[in-house]
Design a protein around this motif. Structure first.
Motif, short mmCIF file in Angstrom:
data_model
loop_
_atom_site.label_atom_id
_atom_site.label_comp_id
_atom_site.label_asym_id
_atom_site.label_seq_id
_atom_site.Cartn_x
_atom_site.Cartn_y
_atom_site.Cartn_z
N THR A 463 0.96 -1.15 0.12
CA THR A 463 -0.06 0.00 -0.09
C THR A 463 0.99 1.33 -0.14
OG1 THR A 463 -1.83 -1.14 1.22
CG2 THR A 463 -1.82 1.21 1.20
N HIS A 466 2.54 1.72 -3.45
CA HIS A 466 1.78 2.37 -4.31
C HIS A 466 1.45 3.86 -4.19
CE1 HIS A 466 -1.81 2.66 -6.82
NE2 HIS A 466 -2.60 3.44 -5.92
N ASP A 508 2.28 -2.35 -8.64
CA ASP A 508 1.69 -2.17 -7.25
C ASP A 508 0.92 -3.64 -6.88
OD1 ASP A 508 -0.50 -2.13 -8.77
OD2 ASP A 508 -1.44 -0.30 -8.22
N ARG A 509 0.10 -3.25 -5.91
CA ARG A 509 -0.93 -4.52 -5.37
C ARG A 509 -1.78 -5.14 -6.47
NH1 ARG A 509 -2.82 0.43 -3.49
NH2 ARG A 509 -5.05 0.90 -3.82
#
Length: 646
Positions: A463, A466, A508-509
């Motif tokens: 998180t 990101h 990112d995630r």
């Protein structure tokens, strides 16, 4: 009525204390049905958890005695806006102060030392909000006063921090460990000094509390991904930082507890707090004079440590060494503020949150006054300090980077206008913006290295990574707005920095690359001054210029062009940029959707001329996929993935 509706009705009845309604839905059911319904969770909590949280004794009694609800089954509850995970019913009742419910649960065998996910006990929950009768009751029934939560905070520590004298006195009478340390090394005396309760402070000292040093400060070692202790905070310094003058004045008189140097540092630090937090220049000057007198006129001389170098962001101020120099400060408030920053950094060290916090605070004050260069200098110094000391992706560093993006956005939006203080807003300096952009990239690099060291079985929360990636793209967007007026060398520098970010190939995630993020509306920062809007054609152009993969796929099989199609509306310039760099108009995502199919309220012809971007190769791939069943193995292997994407 469906089973899910029954669960919601029962949950709502228990939450709201509607016993009659609860009985209507449960009394006629079989035992297995009742057990299933009362064990079901809605919004993360069982009916019993909610009844105990809200103090509905009759409902809790009914659920336990008639429905055989599990009195240990935990749930998620909200207290003061914070969600507590894994909270047993007894913890909920104790935290909310419902003594009758607490008695009911204990009578039916609830474990008095059951904990939440963060290892908080019902006793600690009662200590937090000062429910003395519940504390007494739980202790009488076997509650362990020394069970600490995952941070090592004990019941005594939380009672001291929250200022609950009666509970603190009770725990001390039971032999609570007055000098026990938390994970970060603080004691109950630290918590008391920070909260400002002199009455409890005296009580702790009476019971043998020591002036221990915590281990708050850390330096992050990038090569080993570990933290090292830098310095420690004593309770008297904690009181000075928070501005509790009455605590400091009491402690400095206890010469057997507070040393000469601790006394002087406490007065000087308290003076810095008076400058920045209380805005009391005269009070600060008085404290600094007392410290100066204590340094040089006592039985033992304690001169200030040699200042080997000055800080440009502090206007190269040197700490004053004599009382006459202090008198001159009142005529120069700005120098007095710089003295406060220098004193705080010397005493607390660079790793303490307040050191960088007040540097940033002072910079914000300068920005409000239209002194943007002073603001940038101070914020740059604070950011360098944070990146040198803190672990990558630390929230404090993220906040500094975000503040820079807001400042530069404001300056670009207001450039040339007169501010509320009567000053014209200057243009953003290329060097400053480019420097912060490079620092944001360094933060991404450090974050990747840190996450790579976490085992696959560990908690790899991306998180924060990101968020820093998004901030970096906003800074890149601001830089692209300057490029028309920059030299070729400066534009080349920007492209080198963008290449450095792109070549990291970080995801990112959701599996998005930086190009995906540049093409997504979700990348818009929530800020007061949105000078850049996402998706951004200019950022996409910069990324593609340095070789970003135009057809990279995220976890949903979306290429950057698909995310552009989801933008509502899709900027035509962005679509053309992606297509001009090789994106395929008819490529499908994992759901089989093309760019055109993702557009809502827009016609493809309003955005691009599809004929221009449709190739014979693409048409052939579509025919192969539609007509040649089982084409895998029948077409060259090098073409299989290309066909699959159409």
């Amino acid at each position: 009525m469906q089973e899910m509706d029954f669960k919601n009705v029962i949950y709502n009845a228990a939450r709201d204390g509607k016993l009659r309604r609860l009985k209507v839905f449960l009394d006629h059911r079989t035992r297995d049905e009742v057990l299933m319904l009362v064990a079901a969770k809605t919004n993360g909590a069982t009916p019993l958890v909610m009844a105990c949280r809200n103090g509905h004794y009759d409902v809790a009694e009914y659920l336990i005695e008639r429905c055989s609800a599990d009195i240990e089954q935990p749930g998620s509850v909200v207290f003061d806006g914070e969600t507590i995970e894994g909270a047993p019913p007894l913890w909920c009742a104790a935290a909310a102060g419902h003594l009758p419910v607490v008695r009911l649960l204990v009578r039916h065998g609830a474990g008095v030392n059951s904990t939440t996910r963060t290892n908080s006990t019902p006793l600690r929950a009662a200590c937090f909000d000062g429910h003395f009768e519940i504390v007494e009751f739980l202790v009488e029934h076997g509650a362990d006063i020394e069970v600490a939560n995952r941070h090592g905070h004990t019941c005594l520590m939380i009672a001291c921090y929250k200022g609950h004298f009666r509970i603190a006195k009770f725990l001390l009478s039971l032999g609570a460990n007055v000098n026990r340390k938390s994970v970060k090394g603080n004691t109950a005396l630290h918590d008391c000094a920070e909260s400002g309760s002199l009455e409890i402070l005296k009580l702790l000292i009476k019971h043998g509390a020591k002036m221990d040093v915590d281990a708050y400060g850390t330096v992050f070692n990038y090569s080993t991904a570990s933290s090292l202790s830098l310095y420690g905070m004593t309770p008297i310094l904690a009181a000075s930082v928070t501005g509790h003058t009455h605590i400091v004045e009491y402690l400095i008189k206890l010469q057997d507890l507070v040393s000469h140097s601790e006394r002087v540092n406490a007065l000087e630090l308290l003076g810095a707090t008076y400058v920045d937090k209380k805005r009391d220049m005269i009070g600060a000057l008085d404290l600094w004079k007392r410290a100066m007198d204590d340094r040089y006129n006592g039985f033992v001389k304690l001169p200030k440590p040699a200042q080997l170098a000055t800080v440009a962001a502090y206007d190269n101020v040197r700490e004053i060494l004599d009382s006459s120099g202090l008198d001159d400060l009142l005529a120069d408030p700005d120098e007095m503020r710089m003295q406060a920053l220098a004193i705080r950094e010397r005493i607390l060290g660079p790793a303490h949150p307040d050191t960088s916090y007040y540097i940033r605070y002072r910079g914000a004050v300068y920005a409000d006054a239209g002194k943007f260069n002073r603001c940038v200098a101070l914020w740059m110094y604070a950011l360098d300090m944070q990146q040198r000391i803190l672990e990558p992706l630390n929230p404090m560093t993220q906040s500094s980077l975000f503040s820079f993006s807001e400042l530069f956005s404001f300056m670009m939006g207001e450039q040339g206008r007169t501010s509320s203080r009567g000053r014209r807003v200057p243009p953003v300096g290329y060097a400053d913006l480019a420097s912060v952009f490079r620092k944001s990239i360094a933060e991404v690099e450090g974050g990747i290295a840190m996450l790579d060291k976490i085992p696959a079985s560990g908690d790899k929360d991306a998180t924060h990574l990101h968020r820093v990636m998004v901030i970096s793209l906003h800074l890149a967007c601001l830089l692209t707005r300057l490029m028309a007026d920059l030299s070729k060398e400066q534009c080349h520098e920007i492209h080198l920095a963008v290449y450095r970010l792109s070549k990291l190939n970080v995801r990112d995630r959701l599996g998005c690359t930086v190009l995906h993020l540049a093409c997504s509306r979700e990348s818009s920062l929530v800020g007061r001054y949105p000078a850049c809007q996402f998706p951004s054609a200019s950022v996409a152009q910069a990324l593609l210029t340095v070789g970003a993969e135009v057809d990279a796929r995220d976890e949903s099989g979306n290429a950057p062009l698909h995310l552009a199609g989801l933008a509502r509306p899709c900027p035509p310039a962005l679509a053309r940029t992606l297509l001009d760099h090789g994106a395929h108009l008819d490529a499908v995502n994992a759901a089989g959707q093309t760019f055109q199919q993702l557009l809502k309220g827009q016609s493809l012809h309003e955005i691009v001329n599809p004929v221009r971007y449709t190739t014979l190769k693409c048409l052939a791939a579509r025919v192969v996929k539609e007509k040649m069943i089982g084409y895998v193995g029948r077409v060259p292997a090098s073409l299989e993935s290309f066909v699959q994407q159409h």
